[in-house]
Design an enzyme around this catalytic site. Structure first.
Site, PDB file in Angstrom:
ATOM      1  N   ASP A   1      -1.897  -0.354   6.177  1.00 47.86           N
ATOM      2  CA  ASP A   1      -1.951   0.404   7.434  1.00 47.86           C
ATOM      3  C   ASP A   1      -3.358   0.678   7.920  1.00 47.86           C
ATOM      4  OD1 ASP A   1      -2.462   3.767   6.928  1.00 47.86           O
ATOM      5  OD2 ASP A   1      -2.280   2.416   5.226  1.00 47.86           O
TER       6      ASP A   1
ATOM      7  N   THR B   1      -2.674   0.986  -4.415  1.00 48.81           N
ATOM      8  CA  THR B   1      -3.128   2.148  -3.671  1.00 48.81           C
ATOM      9  C   THR B   1      -4.525   2.581  -4.088  1.00 48.81           C
ATOM     10  OG1 THR B   1      -2.661   4.494  -3.230  1.00 48.81           O
ATOM     11  CG2 THR B   1      -1.932   3.619  -5.343  1.00 48.81           C
ATOM     12  N   SER B   2      -5.229   3.238  -3.158  1.00 53.49           N
ATOM     13  CA  SER B   2      -6.535   3.808  -3.467  1.00 53.49           C
ATOM     14  C   SER B   2      -6.405   5.183  -4.116  1.00 53.49           C
ATOM     15  CB  SER B   2      -7.379   3.927  -2.186  1.00 53.49           C
ATOM     16  OG  SER B   2      -7.695   2.658  -1.664  1.00 53.49           O
TER      17      SER B   2
ATOM     18  N   ASP C   1      -0.238   5.215   0.805  1.00 56.74           N
ATOM     19  CA  ASP C   1      -0.530   6.240   1.805  1.00 56.74           C
ATOM     20  C   ASP C   1      -0.573   5.644   3.207  1.00 56.74           C
ATOM     21  OD1 ASP C   1      -1.046   8.616   0.066  1.00 56.74           O
ATOM     22  OD2 ASP C   1      -2.614   7.319  -0.723  1.00 56.74           O
TER      23      ASP C   1
ATOM     24  N   LYS D   1     -10.672  -0.818  -2.680  1.00 59.92           N
ATOM     25  CA  LYS D   1     -10.579  -1.361  -1.327  1.00 59.92           C
ATOM     26  C   LYS D   1     -11.791  -0.870  -0.517  1.00 59.92           C
ATOM     27  CE  LYS D   1      -5.512  -0.905  -1.452  1.00 59.92           C
ATOM     28  NZ  LYS D   1      -4.332  -0.272  -0.816  1.00 59.92           N
TER      29      LYS D   1
ATOM     30  N   ASP E   1       0.862  -1.171   0.000  1.00 56.23           N
ATOM     31  CA  ASP E   1       0.000   0.000   0.000  1.00 56.23           C
ATOM     32  C   ASP E   1       0.907   1.233   0.000  1.00 56.23           C
ATOM     33  OD1 ASP E   1      -2.388   1.632   0.453  1.00 56.23           O
ATOM     34  OD2 ASP E   1      -1.614   1.860   2.492  1.00 56.23           O
TER      35      ASP E   1
END
Length: 216
Positions: A162, A105-106, A6, A137, A4
């Protein structure tokens, strides 16, 4: 390896805090701590829905709000992104071992491209951005897509996350999951190994996670 971005590799959530708080003030309100925690790890559309509901303004257009946030975050990302503790060292070790690696990543692709100036484009064989999947996600699609593009069975991948949303996505995909809470505490979850930071995480631990995943 599936990373991931961020909050996991870079400490960018604080920049999202700035943008979200500025937009809330622009709308005459203040984003609550509960809503901010719920937003972490979600898609832009879901983030804007949560923000609007929290402000008592559900009628607002999420595309307009998303465009505002997007433009502001672009400005903030260009100012530079600090690494999370231990993240650079782990990523360097993974690449030195020639392990296939993806960034999952989003965040939308344009933001990811700026972040890659810090992360290093050569550090990833595959990048899956939030606007490049149908289901974001916590759906497992982002991680399943990354594994497919790498040509590695998802059961042979370790995903590092995270946030609760990201952990749910990684776990649902079938990957071994290493959780490193950043802005939000993570509840203990069966099948998820949790550490306080990436400092000290090494290839031996990642191999042990895969062994545990195979045994399970």
């Amino acid at each position: 390896m599936l990373f991931d971005m961020d909050g996991t590799l870079v400490d960018s959530e604080k920049l999202w805090d700035v943008a979200l708080e500025e937009l809330a003030r622009e709308y005459g309100g203040e984003l609550s701590e509960d809503a901010r925690r719920a937003i972490i790890g979600t898609s832009m559309a879901e983030s804007m829905r949560l923000l609007h509901d929290d402000l008592g303004q559900p009628e607002r257009d999420p595309e307009i709000s998303g465009a505002w946030i997007y433009a502001r975050i672009l400005e903030l990302f260009r100012g530079g992104l600090p690494w999370q503790p231990g993240a650079f060292e782990l990523l360097r070790a993974v690449r030195a071992a020639q392990i296939p690696t993806a960034l999952v990543t989003s965040s939308p692709r344009a933001l990811v491209e700026i972040a890659l100036d810090t992360l290093g484009r050569d550090n990833f064989d595959v990048v899956v951005a939030g606007d490049e999947v149908v289901a974001a996600k916590p759906h497992p699609e982002p991680y399943l897509t990354a594994a497919r593009l790498l040509g590695v069975p998802i059961e042979r991948c370790v995903a590092i996350e995270d946030s609760p949303t990201g952990v749910a996505s990684a776990r649902a995909s079938g990957a071994a999951v290493l959780a490193v809470p950043a802005e939000v505490a993570l509840a203990p979850t069966v099948g998820v190994h949790q550490v306080q930071s990436l400092t000290g995480v090494d290839l031996a631990l990642l191999a042990a996670l895969l062994a545990d995943r195979a045994a399970a």
